[in-house]
Design a protein around this motif. Sequence first.
Motif, PDB file in Angstrom:
ATOM      1  N   GLU A   4       0.832  -1.200   0.000  1.00  0.00           N
ATOM      2  CA  GLU A   4       0.000   0.000   0.000  1.00  0.00           C
ATOM      3  C   GLU A   4       0.874   1.261   0.000  1.00  0.00           C
ATOM      4  O   GLU A   4       1.702   1.466   0.876  1.00  0.00           O
ATOM      5  CB  GLU A   4      -0.915   0.013   1.221  1.00  0.00           C
ATOM      6  N   ASN A   5       0.687   2.056  -1.013  1.00  0.00           N
ATOM      7  CA  ASN A   5       1.387   3.348  -1.147  1.00  0.00           C
ATOM      8  C   ASN A   5       2.907   3.214  -1.228  1.00  0.00           C
ATOM      9  O   ASN A   5       3.625   4.173  -0.949  1.00  0.00           O
ATOM     10  CB  ASN A   5       1.027   4.292   0.012  1.00  0.00           C
ATOM     11  N   VAL A   6       3.411   2.015  -1.605  1.00  0.00           N
ATOM     12  CA  VAL A   6       4.865   1.866  -1.694  1.00  0.00           C
ATOM     13  C   VAL A   6       5.450   2.807  -2.743  1.00  0.00           C
ATOM     14  O   VAL A   6       6.556   3.346  -2.581  1.00  0.00           O
ATOM     15  CB  VAL A   6       5.257   0.398  -1.988  1.00  0.00           C
ATOM     16  N   CYS A   7       4.703   3.039  -3.819  1.00  0.00           N
ATOM     17  CA  CYS A   7       5.198   3.938  -4.869  1.00  0.00           C
ATOM     18  C   CYS A   7       5.143   5.400  -4.430  1.00  0.00           C
ATOM     19  O   CYS A   7       5.852   6.238  -5.001  1.00  0.00           O
ATOM     20  CB  CYS A   7       4.406   3.740  -6.164  1.00  0.00           C
ATOM     21  N   GLU A   8       4.326   5.699  -3.425  1.00  0.00           N
ATOM     22  CA  GLU A   8       4.273   7.065  -2.892  1.00  0.00           C
ATOM     23  C   GLU A   8       5.620   7.455  -2.290  1.00  0.00           C
ATOM     24  O   GLU A   8       5.971   8.638  -2.259  1.00  0.00           O
ATOM     25  CB  GLU A   8       3.186   7.168  -1.817  1.00  0.00           C
ATOM     26  N   ARG A   9       6.372   6.478  -1.819  1.00  0.00           N
ATOM     27  CA  ARG A   9       7.671   6.749  -1.205  1.00  0.00           C
ATOM     28  C   ARG A   9       8.635   7.383  -2.201  1.00  0.00           C
ATOM     29  O   ARG A   9       9.604   8.048  -1.810  1.00  0.00           O
ATOM     30  CB  ARG A   9       8.261   5.447  -0.654  1.00  0.00           C
ATOM     31  N   ILE A  10       8.367   7.190  -3.484  1.00  0.00           N
ATOM     32  CA  ILE A  10       9.241   7.747  -4.519  1.00  0.00           C
ATOM     33  C   ILE A  10       9.185   9.271  -4.526  1.00  0.00           C
ATOM     34  O   ILE A  10      10.138   9.929  -4.958  1.00  0.00           O
ATOM     35  CB  ILE A  10       8.861   7.161  -5.893  1.00  0.00           C
ATOM     36  N   LEU A  11       8.098   9.839  -4.024  1.00  0.00           N
ATOM     37  CA  LEU A  11       7.989  11.305  -3.978  1.00  0.00           C
ATOM     38  C   LEU A  11       8.977  11.903  -2.981  1.00  0.00           C
ATOM     39  O   LEU A  11       9.155  13.120  -2.943  1.00  0.00           O
ATOM     40  CB  LEU A  11       6.557  11.712  -3.621  1.00  0.00           C
ATOM     41  N   GLU A  12       9.633  11.051  -2.179  1.00  0.00           N
ATOM     42  CA  GLU A  12      10.686  11.509  -1.281  1.00  0.00           C
ATOM     43  C   GLU A  12      12.032  11.609  -2.017  1.00  0.00           C
ATOM     44  O   GLU A  12      13.012  12.098  -1.475  1.00  0.00           O
ATOM     45  CB  GLU A  12      10.836  10.544  -0.102  1.00  0.00           C
ATOM     46  N   TYR A  13      12.055  11.111  -3.255  1.00  0.00           N
ATOM     47  CA  TYR A  13      13.275  11.137  -4.058  1.00  0.00           C
ATOM     48  C   TYR A  13      13.469  12.509  -4.688  1.00  0.00           C
ATOM     49  O   TYR A  13      12.538  13.315  -4.796  1.00  0.00           O
ATOM     50  CB  TYR A  13      13.204  10.098  -5.176  1.00  0.00           C
ATOM     51  N   ASN A  14      14.683  12.731  -5.158  1.00  0.00           N
ATOM     52  CA  ASN A  14      15.005  13.904  -5.964  1.00  0.00           C
ATOM     53  C   ASN A  14      15.804  13.446  -7.169  1.00  0.00           C
ATOM     54  O   ASN A  14      16.397  12.366  -7.157  1.00  0.00           O
ATOM     55  CB  ASN A  14      15.825  14.926  -5.165  1.00  0.00           C
ATOM     56  N   ILE A  15      15.796  14.266  -8.203  1.00  0.00           N
ATOM     57  CA  ILE A  15      16.609  13.964  -9.373  1.00  0.00           C
ATOM     58  C   ILE A  15      17.971  14.619  -9.179  1.00  0.00           C
ATOM     59  O   ILE A  15      18.057  15.816  -8.912  1.00  0.00           O
ATOM     60  CB  ILE A  15      15.925  14.436 -10.675  1.00  0.00           C
ATOM     61  N   HIS A  16      19.028  13.815  -9.265  1.00  0.00           N
ATOM     62  CA  HIS A  16      20.395  14.300  -9.085  1.00  0.00           C
ATOM     63  C   HIS A  16      21.040  14.386 -10.466  1.00  0.00           C
ATOM     64  O   HIS A  16      21.649  13.416 -10.937  1.00  0.00           O
ATOM     65  CB  HIS A  16      21.169  13.358  -8.163  1.00  0.00           C
ATOM     66  N   LYS A  17      20.902  15.520 -11.094  1.00  0.00           N
ATOM     67  CA  LYS A  17      21.342  15.669 -12.477  1.00  0.00           C
ATOM     68  C   LYS A  17      22.856  15.607 -12.637  1.00  0.00           C
ATOM     69  O   LYS A  17      23.350  15.460 -13.754  1.00  0.00           O
ATOM     70  CB  LYS A  17      20.801  16.979 -13.057  1.00  0.00           C
ATOM     71  N   GLU A  18      23.578  15.743 -11.543  1.00  0.00           N
ATOM     72  CA  GLU A  18      25.035  15.662 -11.646  1.00  0.00           C
ATOM     73  C   GLU A  18      25.517  14.217 -11.799  1.00  0.00           C
ATOM     74  O   GLU A  18      26.692  13.962 -12.057  1.00  0.00           O
ATOM     75  CB  GLU A  18      25.699  16.295 -10.414  1.00  0.00           C
ATOM     76  N   ARG A  19      24.596  13.246 -11.664  1.00  0.00           N
ATOM     77  CA  ARG A  19      24.937  11.837 -11.808  1.00  0.00           C
ATOM     78  C   ARG A  19      24.412  11.311 -13.145  1.00  0.00           C
ATOM     79  O   ARG A  19      23.422  11.814 -13.667  1.00  0.00           O
ATOM     80  CB  ARG A  19      24.342  11.024 -10.663  1.00  0.00           C
ATOM     81  N   THR A  20      25.040  10.291 -13.662  1.00  0.00           N
ATOM     82  CA  THR A  20      24.643   9.764 -14.970  1.00  0.00           C
ATOM     83  C   THR A  20      24.045   8.362 -14.898  1.00  0.00           C
ATOM     84  O   THR A  20      23.418   7.920 -15.857  1.00  0.00           O
ATOM     85  CB  THR A  20      25.854   9.727 -15.919  1.00  0.00           C
ATOM     86  N   ASP A  21      24.227   7.650 -13.769  1.00  0.00           N
ATOM     87  CA  ASP A  21      23.671   6.304 -13.673  1.00  0.00           C
ATOM     88  C   ASP A  21      22.337   6.338 -12.939  1.00  0.00           C
ATOM     89  O   ASP A  21      21.761   7.410 -12.715  1.00  0.00           O
ATOM     90  CB  ASP A  21      24.667   5.351 -12.998  1.00  0.00           C
ATOM     91  N   SER A  22      21.840   5.170 -12.538  1.00  0.00           N
ATOM     92  CA  SER A  22      20.517   5.097 -11.915  1.00  0.00           C
ATOM     93  C   SER A  22      20.452   5.774 -10.561  1.00  0.00           C
ATOM     94  O   SER A  22      19.357   6.049 -10.052  1.00  0.00           O
ATOM     95  CB  SER A  22      20.078   3.634 -11.785  1.00  0.00           C
ATOM     96  N   THR A  23      21.607   6.065  -9.954  1.00  0.00           N
ATOM     97  CA  THR A  23      21.599   6.755  -8.666  1.00  0.00           C
ATOM     98  C   THR A  23      21.193   8.225  -8.816  1.00  0.00           C
ATOM     99  O   THR A  23      21.137   8.938  -7.811  1.00  0.00           O
ATOM    100  CB  THR A  23      22.976   6.674  -7.970  1.00  0.00           C
ATOM    101  N   ARG A  24      20.931   8.650 -10.041  1.00  0.00           N
ATOM    102  CA  ARG A  24      20.396  10.006 -10.226  1.00  0.00           C
ATOM    103  C   ARG A  24      19.012  10.108  -9.575  1.00  0.00           C
ATOM    104  O   ARG A  24      18.541  11.202  -9.267  1.00  0.00           O
ATOM    105  CB  ARG A  24      20.338  10.386 -11.703  1.00  0.00           C
ATOM    106  N   PHE A  25      18.361   8.965  -9.386  1.00  0.00           N
ATOM    107  CA  PHE A  25      17.114   8.909  -8.618  1.00  0.00           C
ATOM    108  C   PHE A  25      17.473   8.490  -7.199  1.00  0.00           C
ATOM    109  O   PHE A  25      17.805   7.326  -6.955  1.00  0.00           O
ATOM    110  CB  PHE A  25      16.132   7.906  -9.228  1.00  0.00           C
ATOM    111  N   ALA A  26      17.445   9.427  -6.270  1.00  0.00           N
ATOM    112  CA  ALA A  26      17.854   9.116  -4.900  1.00  0.00           C
ATOM    113  C   ALA A  26      17.206  10.081  -3.928  1.00  0.00           C
ATOM    114  O   ALA A  26      16.777  11.182  -4.305  1.00  0.00           O
ATOM    115  CB  ALA A  26      19.378   9.182  -4.770  1.00  0.00           C
ATOM    116  N   LYS A  27      17.131   9.660  -2.672  1.00  0.00           N
ATOM    117  CA  LYS A  27      16.599  10.536  -1.632  1.00  0.00           C
ATOM    118  C   LYS A  27      17.662  11.559  -1.255  1.00  0.00           C
ATOM    119  O   LYS A  27      18.859  11.347  -1.472  1.00  0.00           O
ATOM    120  CB  LYS A  27      16.172   9.711  -0.423  1.00  0.00           C
TER     121      LYS A  27
END
Length: 231
Positions: A86-109
């Motif tokens: 329940e609402n597990v995908c809502e947790r993604i709204l705590e993430y930010n886009i880290h444009k200084e990174r090029t791999d998948s860690t650009r999506f991180a809290k």
Amino acid sequence: MLVNPAILLNLLFAYSAFGGSEEEQGVKYANKCEVCKVLAIELEARLDETGKTHDVLEIGYSVDDIIPKKKKEYKKSELRLLESLENVCERILEYNIHKERTDSTRFAKGMSQTFTTLHNLVDRGVKVELGIPYELWDKPSVEITTLKTQCEDLLENHEADIEDWYNNYQGKIPLIQYLCSERALKEQNDSCLYEKGDPGKDLGKQEKKKKKELNNKGIMNNNSQSAKQEL
């Protein structure tokens, strides 16, 4: 307040095109590998949270309460899975886009390095214009809100796989391997799962271990055949 013009120029260049197209803004949406990886990480984190209790559930209903109700540990119950999903995908709204990174860690809290610098400049009295109000700087970006939607779609399409893993393979096979590598991304690009320095690295180690075991087994078989031939 004086600030290095080159640094400020680079920061503003990265975030000043809010009025242009998505390409001009540097918008890069998550691919399927990144979506599955984030979902697996967040769901396992949620299961870790809900699995700390030692509660026991009473299952069944009896009118006269003569027949004892069945008991089941909460952490092995379907209820725990449902509450974790329940609402597990809502947790993604705590993430930010880290444009200084090029791999998948650009999506991180956590705040990105770029926005941390921009906030520090504002705190020091430097006027920074990004084309959007200051109070909207920390709102989820279009990449993050889209990632949440992508997560919900993936979850809907693979809910049965997650349930199967929960009931039969939890604690035996990492979810990121069972759901992503072996199912959602089967015969597709899953390179983001093996990036160095993140949760996918364990999956990479396991794959290497399997290959090594197979190679060793092949060597043993060859040695055995050679020995038989010599005899």
